[in-house]
Motif scaffolding. Structure first.
Motif, PDB file in Angstrom:
ATOM      1  N   ARG A 179       0.836  -1.210   0.000  1.00  0.00           N
ATOM      2  CA  ARG A 179       0.000   0.000   0.000  1.00  0.00           C
ATOM      3  C   ARG A 179       0.867   1.254   0.000  1.00  0.00           C
ATOM      4  NH1 ARG A 179      -3.394  -2.621   3.938  1.00  0.00           N
ATOM      5  NH2 ARG A 179      -2.451  -1.311   5.545  1.00  0.00           N
ATOM      6  N   ASP A 180       1.913   1.243   0.825  1.00  0.00           N
ATOM      7  CA  ASP A 180       2.820   2.391   0.859  1.00  0.00           C
ATOM      8  C   ASP A 180       3.484   2.598  -0.506  1.00  0.00           C
ATOM      9  OD1 ASP A 180       2.224   2.760   3.519  1.00  0.00           O
ATOM     10  OD2 ASP A 180       4.071   1.840   4.268  1.00  0.00           O
ATOM     11  N   ALA A 181       3.879   1.501  -1.127  1.00  0.00           N
ATOM     12  CA  ALA A 181       4.558   1.593  -2.427  1.00  0.00           C
ATOM     13  C   ALA A 181       3.634   2.168  -3.497  1.00  0.00           C
ATOM     14  CB  ALA A 181       5.068   0.215  -2.847  1.00  0.00           C
ATOM     15  N   GLU A 182       2.402   1.729  -3.523  1.00  0.00           N
ATOM     16  CA  GLU A 182       1.448   2.249  -4.507  1.00  0.00           C
ATOM     17  C   GLU A 182       1.226   3.749  -4.305  1.00  0.00           C
ATOM     18  OE1 GLU A 182       0.465   0.745  -7.033  1.00  0.00           O
ATOM     19  OE2 GLU A 182       0.376  -1.405  -6.661  1.00  0.00           O
ATOM     20  N   ARG A 183       1.135   4.163  -3.060  1.00  0.00           N
ATOM     21  CA  ARG A 183       0.903   5.584  -2.765  1.00  0.00           C
ATOM     22  C   ARG A 183       2.092   6.434  -3.195  1.00  0.00           C
ATOM     23  NH1 ARG A 183       1.142   5.313   2.426  1.00  0.00           N
ATOM     24  NH2 ARG A 183       3.267   6.152   2.521  1.00  0.00           N
ATOM     25  N   GLU A 184       3.297   6.018  -2.826  1.00  0.00           N
ATOM     26  CA  GLU A 184       4.484   6.821  -3.131  1.00  0.00           C
ATOM     27  C   GLU A 184       4.860   6.763  -4.607  1.00  0.00           C
ATOM     28  OE1 GLU A 184       5.873   8.882  -1.075  1.00  0.00           O
ATOM     29  OE2 GLU A 184       4.551   8.275   0.572  1.00  0.00           O
ATOM     30  N   ALA A 185       4.425   5.726  -5.308  1.00  0.00           N
ATOM     31  CA  ALA A 185       4.732   5.623  -6.741  1.00  0.00           C
ATOM     32  C   ALA A 185       3.921   6.604  -7.577  1.00  0.00           C
ATOM     33  CB  ALA A 185       4.480   4.198  -7.238  1.00  0.00           C
ATOM     34  N   ASP A 186       2.745   6.988  -7.107  1.00  0.00           N
ATOM     35  CA  ASP A 186       1.847   7.825  -7.915  1.00  0.00           C
ATOM     36  C   ASP A 186       2.504   9.117  -8.418  1.00  0.00           C
ATOM     37  OD1 ASP A 186      -0.241   6.075  -7.937  1.00  0.00           O
ATOM     38  OD2 ASP A 186      -1.341   7.017  -6.285  1.00  0.00           O
ATOM     39  N   PRO A 187       3.085   9.958  -7.561  1.00  0.00           N
ATOM     40  CA  PRO A 187       3.673  11.198  -8.078  1.00  0.00           C
ATOM     41  C   PRO A 187       4.882  10.952  -8.971  1.00  0.00           C
ATOM     42  CG  PRO A 187       4.146  10.930  -5.735  1.00  0.00           C
ATOM     43  CD  PRO A 187       3.136   9.894  -6.083  1.00  0.00           C
ATOM     44  N   LEU A 188       5.590   9.865  -8.754  1.00  0.00           N
ATOM     45  CA  LEU A 188       6.746   9.564  -9.596  1.00  0.00           C
ATOM     46  C   LEU A 188       6.296   9.195 -11.003  1.00  0.00           C
ATOM     47  CD1 LEU A 188       8.906   7.519  -7.059  1.00  0.00           C
ATOM     48  CD2 LEU A 188       9.014   9.969  -7.570  1.00  0.00           C
ATOM     49  N   TRP A 189       5.254   8.413 -11.087  1.00  0.00           N
ATOM     50  CA  TRP A 189       4.748   8.021 -12.410  1.00  0.00           C
ATOM     51  C   TRP A 189       4.113   9.213 -13.143  1.00  0.00           C
ATOM     52  CZ3 TRP A 189       4.324   3.300 -15.213  1.00  0.00           C
ATOM     53  CH2 TRP A 189       5.133   2.278 -14.687  1.00  0.00           C
ATOM     54  N   LYS A 190       3.542  10.126 -12.399  1.00  0.00           N
ATOM     55  CA  LYS A 190       2.970  11.310 -13.027  1.00  0.00           C
ATOM     56  C   LYS A 190       4.058  12.219 -13.593  1.00  0.00           C
ATOM     57  CE  LYS A 190      -1.238  11.309 -10.246  1.00  0.00           C
ATOM     58  NZ  LYS A 190      -1.978  11.924  -9.108  1.00  0.00           N
ATOM     59  N   ALA A 191       5.282  12.094 -13.062  1.00  0.00           N
ATOM     60  CA  ALA A 191       6.402  12.907 -13.543  1.00  0.00           C
ATOM     61  C   ALA A 191       7.060  12.311 -14.782  1.00  0.00           C
ATOM     62  CB  ALA A 191       7.445  13.056 -12.438  1.00  0.00           C
ATOM     63  N   ARG A 192       6.591  11.157 -15.216  1.00  0.00           N
ATOM     64  CA  ARG A 192       7.212  10.483 -16.364  1.00  0.00           C
ATOM     65  C   ARG A 192       6.970  11.278 -17.646  1.00  0.00           C
ATOM     66  NH1 ARG A 192       5.027   4.726 -18.536  1.00  0.00           N
ATOM     67  NH2 ARG A 192       3.113   5.899 -18.144  1.00  0.00           N
ATOM     68  N   PRO A 193       8.041  11.616 -18.371  1.00  0.00           N
ATOM     69  CA  PRO A 193       7.868  12.358 -19.628  1.00  0.00           C
ATOM     70  C   PRO A 193       7.529  11.407 -20.768  1.00  0.00           C
ATOM     71  CG  PRO A 193      10.184  11.974 -19.251  1.00  0.00           C
ATOM     72  CD  PRO A 193       9.459  11.394 -18.064  1.00  0.00           C
ATOM     73  N   PRO A 194       7.074  11.922 -21.905  1.00  0.00           N
ATOM     74  CA  PRO A 194       6.884  11.066 -23.068  1.00  0.00           C
ATOM     75  C   PRO A 194       8.231  10.546 -23.554  1.00  0.00           C
ATOM     76  CG  PRO A 194       6.641  13.364 -23.674  1.00  0.00           C
ATOM     77  CD  PRO A 194       6.704  13.325 -22.175  1.00  0.00           C
ATOM     78  N   GLY A 195       8.245   9.398 -24.208  1.00  0.00           N
ATOM     79  CA  GLY A 195       9.491   8.811 -24.668  1.00  0.00           C
ATOM     80  C   GLY A 195      10.230   9.711 -25.631  1.00  0.00           C
ATOM     81  N   ALA A 196      11.540   9.883 -25.415  1.00  0.00           N
ATOM     82  CA  ALA A 196      12.363  10.708 -26.280  1.00  0.00           C
ATOM     83  C   ALA A 196      13.804  10.359 -26.039  1.00  0.00           C
ATOM     84  CB  ALA A 196      12.128  12.192 -26.002  1.00  0.00           C
ATOM     85  N   SER A 197      14.660  10.788 -26.922  1.00  0.00           N
ATOM     86  CA  SER A 197      16.080  10.493 -26.787  1.00  0.00           C
ATOM     87  C   SER A 197      16.799  11.637 -26.086  1.00  0.00           C
ATOM     88  CB  SER A 197      16.713  10.274 -28.166  1.00  0.00           C
ATOM     89  OG  SER A 197      16.198   9.097 -28.741  1.00  0.00           O
ATOM     90  N   ALA A 198      17.785  11.293 -25.302  1.00  0.00           N
ATOM     91  CA  ALA A 198      18.620  12.288 -24.626  1.00  0.00           C
ATOM     92  C   ALA A 198      19.971  11.658 -24.356  1.00  0.00           C
ATOM     93  CB  ALA A 198      17.966  12.746 -23.316  1.00  0.00           C
ATOM     94  N   PRO A 199      21.047  12.409 -24.455  1.00  0.00           N
ATOM     95  CA  PRO A 199      22.361  11.827 -24.232  1.00  0.00           C
ATOM     96  C   PRO A 199      22.557  11.465 -22.767  1.00  0.00           C
ATOM     97  CG  PRO A 199      22.534  14.196 -24.420  1.00  0.00           C
ATOM     98  CD  PRO A 199      21.130  13.847 -24.768  1.00  0.00           C
ATOM     99  N   GLY A 200      23.482  10.559 -22.520  1.00  0.00           N
ATOM    100  CA  GLY A 200      23.802  10.204 -21.146  1.00  0.00           C
ATOM    101  C   GLY A 200      24.055   8.727 -20.997  1.00  0.00           C
ATOM    102  N   THR A 201      24.323   8.321 -19.778  1.00  0.00           N
ATOM    103  CA  THR A 201      24.561   6.908 -19.501  1.00  0.00           C
ATOM    104  C   THR A 201      23.770   6.490 -18.283  1.00  0.00           C
ATOM    105  OG1 THR A 201      26.589   7.643 -18.455  1.00  0.00           O
ATOM    106  CG2 THR A 201      26.794   6.641 -20.620  1.00  0.00           C
ATOM    107  N   GLU A 202      24.099   7.012 -17.114  1.00  0.00           N
ATOM    108  CA  GLU A 202      23.314   6.739 -15.904  1.00  0.00           C
ATOM    109  C   GLU A 202      22.904   8.085 -15.306  1.00  0.00           C
ATOM    110  OE1 GLU A 202      23.180   2.495 -15.151  1.00  0.00           O
ATOM    111  OE2 GLU A 202      22.622   4.039 -13.735  1.00  0.00           O
ATOM    112  N   PRO A 203      21.736   8.154 -14.689  1.00  0.00           N
ATOM    113  CA  PRO A 203      21.295   9.433 -14.113  1.00  0.00           C
ATOM    114  C   PRO A 203      22.163   9.836 -12.935  1.00  0.00           C
ATOM    115  CG  PRO A 203      19.833   7.669 -13.441  1.00  0.00           C
ATOM    116  CD  PRO A 203      20.754   7.085 -14.466  1.00  0.00           C
ATOM    117  N   PRO A 204      22.621  11.088 -12.891  1.00  0.00           N
ATOM    118  CA  PRO A 204      23.369  11.557 -11.724  1.00  0.00           C
ATOM    119  C   PRO A 204      22.529  11.429 -10.452  1.00  0.00           C
ATOM    120  CG  PRO A 204      23.573  13.113 -13.544  1.00  0.00           C
ATOM    121  CD  PRO A 204      22.507  12.135 -13.936  1.00  0.00           C
TER     122      PRO A 204
END
Length: 450
Positions: free
Chosen positions: A424-449
């Motif tokens: 239940r905690d995981a579902e609740r805390e995941a909601d704002p993170l999933w809402k922050a997901r951008p549409p698929g696109a390319s960007a340079p990089g390797t691993e997120p800082p």
């Protein structure tokens, strides 16, 4: 002291013991556990003063050691599927910027629950807000080797210099019985020479491990070569960084000379086959060559954002099939080697082979009980059990899991926490993170800082 160390003696009788000792014995026998350690492994354990448990329907297997992951990312499972590496990383950049300590702890608890239910008793992590991960480790009873992500100060969103943060984290948790804190340089793409050598100095000063991403993608290798004139391993060796107690994750794009350097310097490698395949990094970790050069190789799941599972059973299976297919050799990475990589070799990578990774007298009692009547373990024959563990066993076969002699999973149920509350905690805390997901696109990089 763990709860298992405080509990009275326990004797498990008649189990099929997959010892992973020097002779790799598989025998019927007993386990006696006192003070969180094995005091008897084999037939006819003394039962005086002990709780006796009939274990004849079980195989006792050393706890799995997951040598690379980002456990708090459990809230992001499936968030960036079917995207190339650039699109995958653009998603993580956007979501990562929204994370706070609370959701990191919730995500870590969900991931730890998944690992425990899958027979993993130790894991090596690389992330930030590792205090939150450590609290989840303490709460659920697993053994955590937790690397605070270190990178150049101008590239991070952390408050304060990452190296100072890592030092403080190590100081706060260095005396915990099941938390081993360490510094974890993110990778050559966000760490300068000064940052790498600072991390090494910190590891030497505090006598801890050092964990980092290494040669995961061709882009990472070529970009570093264009910048410095050296491939990552060659450059890290040239600046004096490489040495014992270091674990590089992935190690996909390595030359023979780099493999030789890793072997000479005593650097270990965490092989993460499912993540490499899913992100289509285009190469295959040269596990056989690494082992031939004396490099210890463990198995890691990476995060559920790029795997999407924390199952070490599945990871063993994939690791074996990948090497056999890639090398046109059905004998490459046999079942025993795969189980070694998931247990005793992982313990070696973590510098803990003296007390983890096998069922032997004097070692910590970290192990799982697999039901021998589970469909994926039939026919349940001693001569086939290692093959079954590497190629067919599923997590549902695991009945109970012990860490430091404490039963942290019993009858496929967590004993220290409620899975329903964690979920239940995981579902609740995941909601704002999933809402922050951008549409698929390319960007340079390797691993997120971090």
């Amino acid at each position: 002291m763990s709860d298992g160390a405080k509990a009275g003696p326990v004797v498990l009788t008649g189990a099929l013991l997959v010892t992973q000792d020097a002779r790799r014995r598989v025998v019927r026998g007993d386990l006696r556990i006192e003070g969180g350690r094995f005091t008897h492994v084999g037939p006819d354990a003394p039962r005086t003063g002990a709780e006796v448990v009939d274990a004849t329907v079980f195989a006792a297997v050393p706890g799995f050691v997951n040598t690379h992951g980002h456990v708090a990312m459990s809230l992001l499972r499936g968030i960036a599927d079917e995207r190339d590496l650039s699109g995958f990383l653009k998603t993580l950049f956007a979501v990562d910027a929204r994370r706070v300590e609370k959701d990191v702890e919730v995500g870590a608890a969900a991931g730890i629950a998944e690992m425990l239910l899958g027979g993993t008793t130790s894991f090596l992590d690389l992330y930030y807000h590792e205090d939150a991960v450590a609290r989840a480790v303490d709460r659920l009873g697993i053994r955590g080797f937790l690397g605070w992500a270190v990178l150049d100060p101008e590239l991070t969103t952390q408050k304060g210099p990452p190296l100072d943060n890592a030092r403080a984290f190590i100081g706060r948790w260095k005396d915990h019985p099941r938390v081993t804190p360490l510094a974890a340089p993110q990778g050559v793409y966000v760490c300068s020479k000064e940052t790498w050598l600072g991390a090494r100095a910190l590891a030497e000063e505090t006598r801890t491990l050092c964990h980092f991403h290494l040669a995961e993608t061709r882009r990472e290798v070529h970009a570093h070569e264009a910048k410095t004139g050296k491939r990552p391993v060659m450059w890290l060796d040239e600046i004096g960084f490489l040495g014992p107690g270091m674990i590089g994750a992935h190690g996909v794009w390595l030359t023979r000379r780099e493999i030789e350097i890793l072997g000479t310097r005593g650097v270990g490698v965490a092989h993460c086959p499912s993540s490499n395949l899913k992100l289509a990094v285009g190469g295959v970790c040269p596990v056989v060559e690494l082992q031939g050069a004396g490099v210890r190789v463990g198995i890691g799941t990476d995060s559920v954002a790029s795997n999407n599972s924390l199952s070490m059973l599945r990871e063993m299976h994939v690791a074996g099939l990948l090497q056999k297919h890639h090398r046109w050799d059905p004998g490459a990475l046999p079942a025993q080697t795969l189980l070694d990589m998931a247990t005793i070799e992982g313990a070696h990578l973590l510098g803990r082979s003296q007390d983890l990774g096998s069922l032997e007298v004097g070692k910590r009692a970290d192990f799982s009980l697999f039901r021998l009547d589970h469909p994926t373990l039939v026919p349940a024959r001693p001569e086939a059990i290692v093959s079954h563990l590497a190629y067919s066993a599923e997590g549902g076969a695991i009945d109970s899991v012990y860490v430091d002699g404490e039963c942290v999973v019993r009858g496929r149920t967590l004993t220290r926490a409620s899975w329903e509350e964690i979920r239940r905690d995981a579902e609740r805390e995941a909601d704002p993170l999933w809402k922050a997901r951008p549409p698929g696109a390319s960007a340079p990089g390797t691993e997120p800082p971090r």
